[in-house]
Structure formats: structure tokens, C-alpha cells
Design an enzyme around this catalytic site. Sequence first.
Site, PDB file in Angstrom:
ATOM      1  N   THR A   1      39.213   0.177   6.334  1.00 20.42           N
ATOM      2  CA  THR A   1      40.116   1.408   6.104  1.00 20.42           C
ATOM      3  C   THR A   1      39.203   1.815   7.406  1.00 20.42           C
ATOM      4  O   THR A   1      38.947   1.441   8.521  1.00 20.42           O
ATOM      5  CB  THR A   1      38.008   2.003   5.354  1.00 20.42           C
ATOM      6  OG1 THR A   1      37.003   1.523   5.733  1.00 20.42           O
ATOM      7  CG2 THR A   1      38.710   1.466   3.990  1.00 20.42           C
TER       8      THR A   1
ATOM      9  N   GLU B   1      39.978   2.395  -0.481  1.00 18.89           N
ATOM     10  CA  GLU B   1      38.720   1.227  -1.699  1.00 18.89           C
ATOM     11  C   GLU B   1      39.217   1.643  -2.617  1.00 18.89           C
ATOM     12  O   GLU B   1      37.906   1.034  -3.913  1.00 18.89           O
ATOM     13  CB  GLU B   1      37.152   2.473  -1.748  1.00 18.89           C
ATOM     14  CG  GLU B   1      36.748   1.795  -0.267  1.00 18.89           C
ATOM     15  CD  GLU B   1      36.882   3.070   1.245  1.00 18.89           C
ATOM     16  OE1 GLU B   1      38.243   3.427   1.031  1.00 18.89           O
ATOM     17  OE2 GLU B   1      36.277   2.945   2.124  1.00 18.89           O
TER      18      GLU B   1
ATOM     19  N   LYS C   1      28.764  23.614   7.536  1.00 20.01           N
ATOM     20  CA  LYS C   1      27.326  25.074   6.426  1.00 20.01           C
ATOM     21  C   LYS C   1      27.053  25.966   6.970  1.00 20.01           C
ATOM     22  O   LYS C   1      25.900  25.475   8.486  1.00 20.01           O
ATOM     23  CB  LYS C   1      25.894  23.583   5.993  1.00 20.01           C
ATOM     24  CG  LYS C   1      26.016  23.779   4.320  1.00 20.01           C
ATOM     25  CD  LYS C   1      24.881  22.493   3.899  1.00 20.01           C
ATOM     26  CE  LYS C   1      24.500  22.980   2.461  1.00 20.01           C
ATOM     27  NZ  LYS C   1      23.698  22.501   2.246  1.00 20.01           N
TER      28      LYS C   1
ATOM     29  N   TRP D   1      27.853  25.825   1.429  1.00 22.07           N
ATOM     30  CA  TRP D   1      29.759  25.408   2.095  1.00 22.07           C
ATOM     31  C   TRP D   1      30.222  26.355   1.432  1.00 22.07           C
ATOM     32  O   TRP D   1      30.848  26.977   1.152  1.00 22.07           O
ATOM     33  CB  TRP D   1      30.144  24.519   1.350  1.00 22.07           C
ATOM     34  CG  TRP D   1      28.653  23.036   1.422  1.00 22.07           C
ATOM     35  CD1 TRP D   1      27.444  23.637   2.148  1.00 22.07           C
ATOM     36  CD2 TRP D   1      28.338  22.389   0.374  1.00 22.07           C
ATOM     37  NE1 TRP D   1      26.850  22.208   1.751  1.00 22.07           N
ATOM     38  CE2 TRP D   1      28.079  21.540   0.418  1.00 22.07           C
ATOM     39  CE3 TRP D   1      29.245  21.281  -1.058  1.00 22.07           C
ATOM     40  CZ2 TRP D   1      27.515  19.994   0.380  1.00 22.07           C
ATOM     41  CZ3 TRP D   1      28.719  20.367  -1.182  1.00 22.07           C
ATOM     42  CH2 TRP D   1      28.216  20.000  -0.813  1.00 22.07           C
TER      43      TRP D   1
HETATM   44  P1  AMP Z   1      42.028   6.140   2.874  1.00 19.49           P
HETATM   45  O1  AMP Z   1      41.126   5.076   3.218  1.00 19.49           O
HETATM   46  O2  AMP Z   1      42.572   6.435   4.293  1.00 19.49           O
HETATM   47  O3  AMP Z   1      43.677   6.415   2.261  1.00 19.49           O
HETATM   48  O4  AMP Z   1      41.301   7.513   2.974  1.00 19.49           O
HETATM   49  C1  AMP Z   1      40.722   8.294   1.185  1.00 19.49           C
HETATM   50  C2  AMP Z   1      40.348  10.208   1.590  1.00 19.49           C
HETATM   51  O5  AMP Z   1      41.678  10.425   2.401  1.00 19.49           O
HETATM   52  C3  AMP Z   1      40.142  10.049   0.836  1.00 19.49           C
HETATM   53  O6  AMP Z   1      38.669  10.475   0.585  1.00 19.49           O
HETATM   54  C4  AMP Z   1      39.894  12.027   1.210  1.00 19.49           C
HETATM   55  O7  AMP Z   1      39.252  12.421   1.857  1.00 19.49           O
HETATM   56  C5  AMP Z   1      41.454  12.291   1.725  1.00 19.49           C
HETATM   57  N1  AMP Z   1      42.604  12.455   0.358  1.00 19.49           N
HETATM   58  C6  AMP Z   1      43.019  11.173   0.004  1.00 19.49           C
HETATM   59  N2  AMP Z   1      43.860  11.908  -0.672  1.00 19.49           N
HETATM   60  C7  AMP Z   1      44.118  12.953  -1.031  1.00 19.49           C
HETATM   61  C8  AMP Z   1      44.352  14.574  -1.438  1.00 19.49           C
HETATM   62  N3  AMP Z   1      45.437  14.419  -2.440  1.00 19.49           N
HETATM   63  N4  AMP Z   1      43.616  15.803  -0.493  1.00 19.49           N
HETATM   64  C9  AMP Z   1      42.306  16.009  -0.217  1.00 19.49           C
HETATM   65  N5  AMP Z   1      42.245  15.121   0.610  1.00 19.49           N
HETATM   66  C10 AMP Z   1      42.660  13.536  -0.205  1.00 19.49           C
END
Ligand code: AMP
Length: 540
Positions: free
Chosen positions: A187, A332, A441, A446
Site C-alpha cells: 500500500t 487490502e 473537525k 465533522w
Molecule cells: P488504495 O489501497 O491505494 O487502493 O487506496 C484505498 C483507498 O482509496 C480507500 O481506503 C479510500 O480512501 C479510497 N477509495 C477507494 N475507492 C474510493 C471511492 N469510490 N470513493 C472514495 N474513496 C475511495
Amino acid sequence: MLGLMSDQQLLISSLIEHSGKYHGQTEIVDCDNDGKIYKTNYSDTLVRVKKLANSLKNLNVNLGDTIGTLAWSNLRHLELYYGVSGIGAICHTINPRLFKEQIIYIINDAKNKLLFVDLDFFDLVVEISNEINTVEHIVVLGKKEDIPNKKNISKKVIAYEDLIENVNALNEWPIFSEKTASSLCYTSGTTGNPKGVLYSHRSTLIHTIAAANPDSFNLSSLDVIMPIAPMFHANAWGIPYVATMIGAKLVLPGRHLDGKSIYNLLEREKVTFTAAVPTIWLMLFQFLETEKKKLNHLKSCAIGGSACPKVMIENFAEKHDVNVIHAWGMTETSPLGTVNRPLNKHKEFTKEQKYELATKQGRPVYGVDIKIKDDERNDLPRDGKTAGNLWVKGPWICKGYMNIIESDVHTKDGWFLTGDVANIDEDGYMQITDRVKDVIKSGGEWISTIEIENITVAHPKVKEAAVIGVKHKKWDERPLLLVVKSEEVSKEEVYEFLADKIAKWWMPDDILFLNELPHTATGKIRKVDLKTKYLNYLIN
Ligand code: AMP
């Protein structure tokens, strides 16, 4: 009493074996660095994958060894997906857009034995070759004559085509437990070191079946599929596996992801399904608008990685007759967690209601469960309003990170704390309101940065927007809106546009116009950088 059905293990090799055998003549389209197109099919690819598998064995690659890749979405990368995992080794896709130090850290943490690299990243690998001690050889994804003569590299360099030439194809795929690790992706965490998410054959296969379902991406062998989400980001959202399983024509776009290149590929190859983060679509739309072009073949498009604004969903539908499938997931979560599909009761919805619904991140696909809790881990109601920490669980959700023994985000009964803040409504539609670290916040309440951003980008003269929480003397934190214009627009016009759409106390304290916003290696807005820069903006 145990059932009397086959114990056949769910192995990734079965995907390419199936399409090689039953969809052999279906095309795979590969784009090289110069944008040239090369066409092959599943049958020939299966042979090359089996040659690769034998070559890896010749290089003493064994069950559990990790094999790094630094590559775009291309055919040889696809072959590595199957050749490496097929013999029980682990295909470790590394994001080449990360900082050099992170790449070194990741290769060492994963103890990569071999590194397969596109020519584009060869210089980088030469530069770091003394710092990646476990790597025995570098394999360049190309022919010998393509490789520049570099004297200052301490590892043996092999050309991929040489590696698989004159090698017999593997006869039979080895059989091992479906719980064996198959691929690895770190990640790109914005704080601390990146963490390794280790997928298994079982998790990958179940995820693949789930992703193809009608209530997920709804794909079949009749589709032409182009994953734009890169193969180094959560296995291109699992899409190459799906295409192989169903034997759909697969288009691998290579390194050119600008509006014009994407448009040309979508049209020329008659792509029906694609997937990417919103930033890619911003570039495509800009191209379509200036060139006055229309998408003629694309039917649906999965959007995730960041929230998809309503205006993007409308533009796709109204101007190009393309259905946006808004989805949420994480590295994940393999990555599919929720997908936004309408229910029977939404058939009567007006267009406006449908678009509104589609901005939510969707409902869990079968296999996944979600819930929201407060900071003390008490369950919160599913009322579509109350926001809390989002938890997720399922057979393709990680239960820990590689080389990390203690994790405070995983529970013993399989739940994973995502780091996202969300609400869930009575029907199970989940809506992300923020990342925990981006939440504002203000006076104890929020404010959702995503909601303000989505509304702002609906302004026709706004290209991109980010909202960050900055320090405030009275309210602790207040929102600051950062805007990239597509046309001349004033602060007052933006305020006026927001006035009847958000609560008064959500109104950003100021609006700044920037030439561009910083993006992460996976195309999300890099809010940490913006926060660092503007944190004291309102108190100075
Ligand atoms: P990654 O592990 O780099 O794919 O990032 C995952 C993160 O991307 C998630 O925990 C979210 O914060 C963000 N994310 C993924 N899909 C969406 C979505 N459709 N809308 C908003 N945030 C998203």
C-alpha cells in the site's frame, strides 16, 4: 461428515489454462512504449506463460520466492502474473511511481529474488542495484538488443525474450494448497513505510468470480476489456484475472494514459468496459471536449480509488451513453469491497435520482460485509447519515500485513479497520465521507471534504478541487478550498455556486486557485502535501 466433491484447489494457473484451451483465439492487445500495437491471443499467451514458468524454475525460483515487477500494463507483465504464481512463487508488483527510497524499502522488505523491469525503469534499477541485496538477476522486459549497455550494474542482466526462448513449455502446472501466497502489493501509505498485502490463490480466484458477476462489473466473453488502473495497483483491480477467466478480449494500454491515447484505444479496439481513477477520466473528458469527439463503443466504466463526482457520472451517461459503476475498495481488499448497482426498487427513479444514488460507493458484493463504528468501537446505525469508521470483512480481505506481527487494524474474527469514514443506509449503500486523516473537525463537528469537492467540480469552469482542514483560532479547524480552473472563474462565482448546496457552516473559509494539485502514485490527490503547505494559512 465431509462432502464428496472434488478437492481441486483454486489455483491462478487454472485461469490462463482455461482461456488458452476454451478461448484460445480471443485477442490480447498489447501497446508498446511507442504506442505501437501488437496482437496475440490466449492460446499463444498460454504457451509463453508455460515457457516462462520453466525458465523461472531454471533460475531456481521455488515455492514462496518473491519476484518483483516494475512494469506498465503490458503483455509480458500479464505473462508474469500467471507464470510466477503458476509455479507457486509470488508475483510482487511494485509501483514505479513511488519514491526511490520506498522502492528500495519494498524490494528489500519483500526479499525479491528476481526483478523484472520495463525498459523505462532500467535506469532506476541500475541506480539502486547496490541497495537491493536479495535480488539475484534483473530481467528486462524486452529483447537483448533493446537493453542499453550499462557497465555500472552489479547484477546479471537478462533479456526476457532470451529467457523464454528455446525453453520447453511446462507440461503440467504444479498443484499446491490454494492458501499459498500468489501475489503481493504494497500500500502506498502516506505515513510510515508501505505495508505488504499478500494475496493467496484462493482469495484471488474467489475475488475474480465475484468481480465478474452481474451485480459487480457484469462481464462476459462478449466484452472487450481494458484495465486502465495499472497492473501495479491492486492487480489492476483484479481485471486481468477476470478477463482471462471469462475469455474476453483484453486490451493492455501500456504506459500512455493521456486522453488522446486512451480515446484512440477505446475506439480502435471497440472497448466495452474499462476501469480507472477519476483523474484519468478528467484527462479523457478534456480531450473529448476540445476535439469534439464521442465514445462510440464503451458501455460501462468502473470508477474508484477516489470518490466519483456526480458530474462525471452525468457526463458519461448524457454525452456518451456510458454507465458508470462506482466502486470502493483498497489494496487490502483485493480490491473490490462495494459496488454501486441499482436495486429493483430504483427502476422507477428519475435520472436525477439515479445519478444521486450512483455517487454513493455502493453495496457489499457477496462475500464482503461492512459496518461502521465509533472510535470506541460501538456499532453505529445504518441511517445513511451517521458517519463512522468503516470496517470490512470477507474471504478476499487481508488479515494482516507482510512481516508485521502485531496489527491494530485487524481483529481476530476477520474484520479490518479501513481508515475510511463512511455512512451506510438502510439498503446497505455505503458512502465514503472522508479518509480518517483528511476529516475536518470544526468546533467538534465533522465536515465532509469529499462532499464539498464533489459539489465544487460540478461547476463548469472548475477542473479539479480539494478541500483540506487548516488551523483556526476559534473552531480548531476550518475548510480551505483549493481549485484548479478549466476556464476563468472568480472566487465569488464559486461561493455563489456553493451557497445553496452546502450548509453555511461547511462553507470554506477561503478559496485559492492553483495551477495544479499534487497527486499520489495511484492518482489520488496528495492532501498531506497540501495540508503541510497551507496548515497555518488562516492563522498567519
Ligand atoms: P488504495 O489501497 O491505494 O487502493 O487506496 C484505498 C483507498 O482509496 C480507500 O481506503 C479510500 O480512501 C479510497 N477509495 C477507494 N475507492 C474510493 C471511492 N469510490 N470513493 C472514495 N474513496 C475511495
